[in-house]
Design a protein around this motif. Structure first.
Motif, PDB file in Angstrom:
ATOM      1  N   ILE A 190     -41.084 -91.442-109.949  1.00 31.60           N
ATOM      2  CA  ILE A 190     -42.478 -91.000-109.783  1.00 31.60           C
ATOM      3  C   ILE A 190     -42.978 -91.499-108.430  1.00 31.60           C
ATOM      4  N   VAL A 191     -43.020 -90.595-107.455  1.00 39.48           N
ATOM      5  CA  VAL A 191     -43.472 -90.967-106.111  1.00 39.48           C
ATOM      6  C   VAL A 191     -44.981 -91.158-106.110  1.00 39.48           C
ATOM      7  N   ASP A 192     -45.689 -90.248-106.774  1.00 47.30           N
ATOM      8  CA  ASP A 192     -47.148 -90.329-106.829  1.00 47.30           C
ATOM      9  C   ASP A 192     -47.628 -89.484-108.006  1.00 47.30           C
ATOM     10  N   ILE A 193     -48.778 -89.863-108.550  1.00 50.02           N
ATOM     11  CA  ILE A 193     -49.417 -89.055-109.594  1.00 50.02           C
ATOM     12  C   ILE A 193     -50.902 -89.339-109.560  1.00 50.02           C
ATOM     13  N   LYS A 194     -51.695 -88.285-109.777  1.00 49.72           N
ATOM     14  CA  LYS A 194     -53.152 -88.447-109.741  1.00 49.72           C
ATOM     15  C   LYS A 194     -53.799 -87.329-110.557  1.00 49.72           C
ATOM     16  N   LEU A 195     -55.065 -87.532-110.892  1.00 45.28           N
ATOM     17  CA  LEU A 195     -55.821 -86.471-111.552  1.00 45.28           C
ATOM     18  C   LEU A 195     -56.156 -85.401-110.526  1.00 45.28           C
ATOM     19  N   ALA A 196     -56.168 -84.140-110.985  1.00 41.34           N
ATOM     20  CA  ALA A 196     -56.474 -83.029-110.071  1.00 41.34           C
ATOM     21  C   ALA A 196     -57.280 -82.003-110.841  1.00 41.34           C
ATOM     22  N   GLY A 197     -58.334 -81.498-110.235  1.00 47.18           N
ATOM     23  CA  GLY A 197     -59.137 -80.480-110.886  1.00 47.18           C
ATOM     24  C   GLY A 197     -58.481 -79.118-110.824  1.00 47.18           C
ATOM     25  N   SER A 204     -55.849 -72.993-116.705  1.00 43.56           N
ATOM     26  CA  SER A 204     -56.346 -73.067-118.068  1.00 43.56           C
ATOM     27  C   SER A 204     -57.170 -74.337-118.251  1.00 43.56           C
ATOM     28  N   ALA A 205     -57.648 -74.531-119.485  1.00 44.02           N
ATOM     29  CA  ALA A 205     -58.426 -75.728-119.792  1.00 44.02           C
ATOM     30  C   ALA A 205     -57.516 -76.948-119.834  1.00 44.02           C
ATOM     31  N   GLY A 206     -58.147 -78.123-120.023  1.00 43.95           N
ATOM     32  CA  GLY A 206     -57.382 -79.360-120.092  1.00 43.95           C
ATOM     33  C   GLY A 206     -57.652 -80.238-118.891  1.00 43.95           C
ATOM     34  N   VAL A 207     -57.078 -81.424-118.922  1.00 37.48           N
ATOM     35  CA  VAL A 207     -57.181 -82.344-117.798  1.00 37.48           C
ATOM     36  C   VAL A 207     -55.963 -82.123-116.908  1.00 37.48           C
ATOM     37  N   TRP A 208     -56.229 -81.937-115.605  1.00 41.81           N
ATOM     38  CA  TRP A 208     -55.154 -81.559-114.698  1.00 41.81           C
ATOM     39  C   TRP A 208     -54.588 -82.752-113.945  1.00 41.81           C
ATOM     40  N   LEU A 209     -53.268 -82.695-113.762  1.00 41.10           N
ATOM     41  CA  LEU A 209     -52.557 -83.744-113.042  1.00 41.10           C
ATOM     42  C   LEU A 209     -51.806 -83.128-111.875  1.00 41.10           C
ATOM     43  N   GLN A 210     -51.582 -83.912-110.846  1.00 45.15           N
ATOM     44  CA  GLN A 210     -50.692 -83.520-109.752  1.00 45.15           C
ATOM     45  C   GLN A 210     -49.786 -84.697-109.446  1.00 45.15           C
ATOM     46  N   ALA A 211     -48.493 -84.431-109.332  1.00 45.79           N
ATOM     47  CA  ALA A 211     -47.542 -85.524-109.138  1.00 45.79           C
ATOM     48  C   ALA A 211     -46.424 -85.086-108.212  1.00 45.79           C
ATOM     49  N   GLU A 212     -45.960 -86.020-107.404  1.00 42.01           N
ATOM     50  CA  GLU A 212     -44.733 -85.810-106.635  1.00 42.01           C
ATOM     51  C   GLU A 212     -43.625 -86.562-107.353  1.00 42.01           C
ATOM     52  N   LEU A 213     -42.599 -85.834-107.770  1.00 43.18           N
ATOM     53  CA  LEU A 213     -41.521 -86.395-108.577  1.00 43.18           C
ATOM     54  C   LEU A 213     -40.193 -86.225-107.856  1.00 43.18           C
ATOM     55  N   ALA A 214     -39.385 -87.261-107.871  1.00 43.47           N
ATOM     56  CA  ALA A 214     -38.108 -87.240-107.162  1.00 43.47           C
ATOM     57  C   ALA A 214     -37.122 -86.276-107.823  1.00 43.47           C
ATOM     58  N   CYS A 215     -36.209 -85.771-107.005  1.00 43.08           N
ATOM     59  CA  CYS A 215     -35.141 -84.881-107.487  1.00 43.08           C
ATOM     60  C   CYS A 215     -33.782 -85.556-107.455  1.00 43.08           C
ATOM     61  N   GLN A 216     -33.707 -86.706-106.849  1.00 41.65           N
ATOM     62  CA  GLN A 216     -32.429 -87.400-106.739  1.00 41.65           C
ATOM     63  C   GLN A 216     -32.619 -88.863-107.140  1.00 41.65           C
ATOM     64  N   PRO A 217     -31.695 -89.498-107.851  1.00 43.23           N
ATOM     65  CA  PRO A 217     -30.387 -88.967-108.256  1.00 43.23           C
ATOM     66  C   PRO A 217     -30.462 -87.900-109.348  1.00 43.23           C
ATOM     67  N   ARG A 218     -31.617 -87.793-110.035  1.00 42.83           N
ATOM     68  CA  ARG A 218     -31.797 -86.663-110.935  1.00 42.83           C
ATOM     69  C   ARG A 218     -33.246 -86.246-110.890  1.00 42.83           C
ATOM     70  N   ALA A 219     -33.490 -84.982-111.236  1.00 38.91           N
ATOM     71  CA  ALA A 219     -34.849 -84.465-111.158  1.00 38.91           C
ATOM     72  C   ALA A 219     -35.684 -84.956-112.338  1.00 38.91           C
ATOM     73  N   ILE A 220     -36.859 -85.498-112.034  1.00 38.25           N
ATOM     74  CA  ILE A 220     -37.806 -85.910-113.065  1.00 38.25           C
ATOM     75  C   ILE A 220     -38.722 -84.727-113.374  1.00 38.25           C
TER      76      ILE A 220
END
Length: 274
Positions: A190-197, A204-220
């Motif tokens: 998990i490189v970064d994660i934050k709330l996003a509108g 759609s509805a709900g609470v929105w998230l935005q995250a940068e997730l690594a792909c190596q050594p495996r994709a998160i």
């Protein structure tokens, strides 16, 4: 990834044996996958692209050997059910003019099913690393909600859970994988994660998230992060926004940020799918 498309694609158009002796051009194409077509598998999307290339009569290069295959390489597979405005495909063309590359997105979009649009294209060096080798992380957006009949956590409560995740040394997540239940520590990925509108483009509805997730050594995956955020959450409307590589010491996308002349912009593709 192998230089051939994922298996089973229709290759009824026979390659010209002399074509591989002509000058080759490697083209990288960015495309979006939005709307109901998100339920189409990665393999079927590969077939769609091969059909689009044939409809536009593009001069594909082929591999050698007993069963020649088009030289087409896909990047990271997009899980079925997820949307994206940042998918990539590399294709080798033979005797195709570089001056025609700028118009490829518009030509190919007209030959692709609704929901799949080519948004940019660029000539690449033949020696450029493959997408699967280059991409180190992806940016995702998704909404989280409580299961039906339960209350969704407020943005403040979810924000506290996000901070707890970022401050944790380990985040153990258990998931079934290829029929085997595995437990992994996903925190390093998990490189970064934050709330996003919501951005208003069919969100759609709900609470929105935005995250940068690594792909190596495996994709998160976003689903794993949703699990790590605690109980009572289900993901909705997952969309890949960017894929990231490192070039000359700087993080960038596999193609330039600006869409090229003749391309269909990602924003336009979002509006058409909403």
């Amino acid at each position: 990834m192998s230089s051939t498309a994922p298996g089973g694609a229709d290759t009824s158009t026979s390659p010209d044996p002399s074509s591989n002796r002509a000058e080759r051009l490697r083209v990288r194409i960015r495309f979006s996958k939005l709307g109901k077509i998100r339920w189409t598998s990665h393999r079927d999307v590969a077939r769609m692209w091969e059909r689009a290339f044939r409809r536009e009569h593009l001069p594909l290069a082929y591999s050698s050997g007993f069963s020649p295959r088009p030289k087409v390489s896909f990047g990271l597979a997009l899980p079925t059910g997820y949307e994206s405005v940042a998918e990539y495909i590399d294709v080798d063309l033979v005797g195709f003019p570089a001056s025609g590359v700028a118009m490829l997105p518009a030509r190919l979009s007209s030959a692709l099913p609704e929901g799949v649009d080519a948004t940019a294209a660029e000539v690449m060096a033949p020696s450029a690393p493959s997408l699967q080798e280059e991409v180190t992380s992806c940016t995702w957006r998704w909404a989280v909600e409580a299961p039906e009949g339960q209350a969704t956590p407020s943005p403040d409560e979810l924000g506290a859970r996000v901070e707890a995740c970022l401050g944790a040394g380990e985040l153990q997540v258990t998931r079934p994988r290829k029929g085997v239940v595995q437990t992994d520590n996903i925190r390093p990925g998990i490189v970064d994660i934050k709330l996003a509108g919501p951005d208003g483009a069919g969100d759609s509805a709900g609470v929105w998230l935005q995250a940068e997730l690594a792909c190596q050594p495996r994709a998160i995956r976003p689903s794993e992060v949703t699990l790590a955020l605690g109980p009572g959450l289900e993901e909705r409307s997952v969309r890949r926004m960017h894929q990231w590589i490192w070039r000359d010491g700087a993080r960038c996308e596999p193609l330039s940020e600006a869409d090229l002349p003749g391309a269909i912009g990602a924003r336009h593709a979002l509006e058409r799918a909403s």
